[in-house]
Motif scaffolding. Sequence first.
Motif, PDB file in Angstrom:
ATOM      1  N   SER A   9      -7.430  -7.735   1.161  1.00  0.00           N
ATOM      2  CA  SER A   9      -8.767  -7.270   1.501  1.00  0.00           C
ATOM      3  C   SER A   9      -8.669  -6.212   2.587  1.00  0.00           C
ATOM      4  CB  SER A   9      -9.621  -8.435   2.011  1.00  0.00           C
ATOM      5  OG  SER A   9      -9.723  -9.446   1.031  1.00  0.00           O
ATOM      6  N   GLU A  10      -9.720  -5.446   2.752  1.00  0.00           N
ATOM      7  CA  GLU A  10      -9.792  -4.481   3.853  1.00  0.00           C
ATOM      8  C   GLU A  10     -10.633  -5.101   4.957  1.00  0.00           C
ATOM      9  OE1 GLU A  10     -10.861   0.200   4.774  1.00  0.00           O
ATOM     10  OE2 GLU A  10     -10.972  -0.582   2.737  1.00  0.00           O
ATOM     11  N   ALA A  66       0.838  -1.198   0.000  1.00  0.00           N
ATOM     12  CA  ALA A  66       0.000   0.000   0.000  1.00  0.00           C
ATOM     13  C   ALA A  66       0.870   1.244   0.000  1.00  0.00           C
ATOM     14  CB  ALA A  66      -0.925   0.016   1.212  1.00  0.00           C
ATOM     15  N   ASN A  75      -4.137   2.206   8.796  1.00  0.00           N
ATOM     16  CA  ASN A  75      -4.705   3.074   9.831  1.00  0.00           C
ATOM     17  C   ASN A  75      -3.612   3.769  10.635  1.00  0.00           C
ATOM     18  OD1 ASN A  75      -7.577   3.005   9.642  1.00  0.00           O
ATOM     19  ND2 ASN A  75      -7.573   0.909  10.413  1.00  0.00           N
ATOM     20  N   THR A 124      -4.364  -3.647   6.935  1.00  0.00           N
ATOM     21  CA  THR A 124      -5.380  -2.683   7.376  1.00  0.00           C
ATOM     22  C   THR A 124      -4.885  -1.912   8.591  1.00  0.00           C
ATOM     23  OG1 THR A 124      -7.205  -4.014   6.499  1.00  0.00           O
ATOM     24  CG2 THR A 124      -7.744  -2.426   8.220  1.00  0.00           C
ATOM     25  N   SER A 143      -4.149  -9.487   5.395  1.00  0.00           N
ATOM     26  CA  SER A 143      -5.021  -8.338   5.182  1.00  0.00           C
ATOM     27  C   SER A 143      -5.256  -7.567   6.484  1.00  0.00           C
ATOM     28  CB  SER A 143      -6.361  -8.788   4.591  1.00  0.00           C
ATOM     29  OG  SER A 143      -6.187  -9.308   3.282  1.00  0.00           O
ATOM     30  N   ARG A 183      -3.908   0.457  -2.471  1.00  0.00           N
ATOM     31  CA  ARG A 183      -3.614  -0.864  -1.924  1.00  0.00           C
ATOM     32  C   ARG A 183      -3.417  -1.865  -3.054  1.00  0.00           C
ATOM     33  NH1 ARG A 183      -6.324  -1.508   3.472  1.00  0.00           N
ATOM     34  NH2 ARG A 183      -6.378  -3.721   3.009  1.00  0.00           N
ATOM     35  N   SER A 240     -12.379  -4.871   8.802  1.00  0.00           N
ATOM     36  CA  SER A 240     -12.841  -3.959   9.849  1.00  0.00           C
ATOM     37  C   SER A 240     -13.707  -4.717  10.832  1.00  0.00           C
ATOM     38  CB  SER A 240     -13.627  -2.787   9.254  1.00  0.00           C
ATOM     39  OG  SER A 240     -14.792  -3.240   8.584  1.00  0.00           O
ATOM     40  N   THR A 292     -13.828  -6.595   3.078  1.00  0.00           N
ATOM     41  CA  THR A 292     -14.057  -6.056   1.748  1.00  0.00           C
ATOM     42  C   THR A 292     -12.998  -6.658   0.849  1.00  0.00           C
ATOM     43  OG1 THR A 292     -14.852  -3.984   2.706  1.00  0.00           O
ATOM     44  CG2 THR A 292     -14.253  -3.961   0.368  1.00  0.00           C
TER      45      THR A 292
END
Length: 244
Positions: free
Chosen positions: A185-186, A38, A85, A81, A77, A180, A188, A205
């Motif tokens: 995947s994202e 990313a 952040n 993520t 992933s 990315r 959360s 996601t």
Amino acid sequence: MRSPRSRLARSRWVRAGAVAGAVALLAGCGSARPGVAAQVGDQTITIAQVDDASITFCEALAENNPGNVLTMGFARSLMLTGMVNRAIGDQIAAEYSVGPGAAFEQQIAAFEAQLASLPDDQREVVVDVQSAAFYRQSVTAQAATKLLEDEGVSTPSADQLNGRASLVDQQWTDNHTVVRDPRFSEVSFPAASEGSDTSNQVTITPGASIGFPVSRAAKDGQVTDSLQLTTIAQGLPASQRCGA
């Protein structure tokens, strides 16, 4: 032991990202360059960083929570993520000359106490990934507080603070690009609310390819329960599992 703030400022995620920062982003492309997981504003997160953190996280999972197995694709992933952040939080903190608030520092101390039996490197990675989203929220709230104080609002209401914090975060998003690698995947997790149980819930996601799909749900990115993730992971070869 280093203070939570100084430890976070020198996180392995940040140190390695600074070294890799010379890797440029492909102008106008929808994915990062080869080897880059990313590009977050001016910070580069490499696939090697993600893999290194994933291995350490999976070692910690096996040690501290045996029987809780994830797919390696999900673990990677999850790491990315968290790194994204963290990078956004760091950039907001630098822009407004703020750090995370007291509640964040308390959470870090609690996490570290819970994971005291883990080796230092494993504990650092687990704490970082668990706290990354809260870190971003915390520095954004501190930036909002500072802006409101500059405007003469010394005791803002919750609505004022939340509204300004949302604006700070949105302004960063509007002024910077996050690109990315589509293989990741994202991930959360829902915010807990009073009277609700979100302990097993997760939202994924999907990217273009996150590993070998062992079910229709996994292929379509429709896994929304960590227990389902464990069931899927248990059917994978050892090289594609995280934990034991």
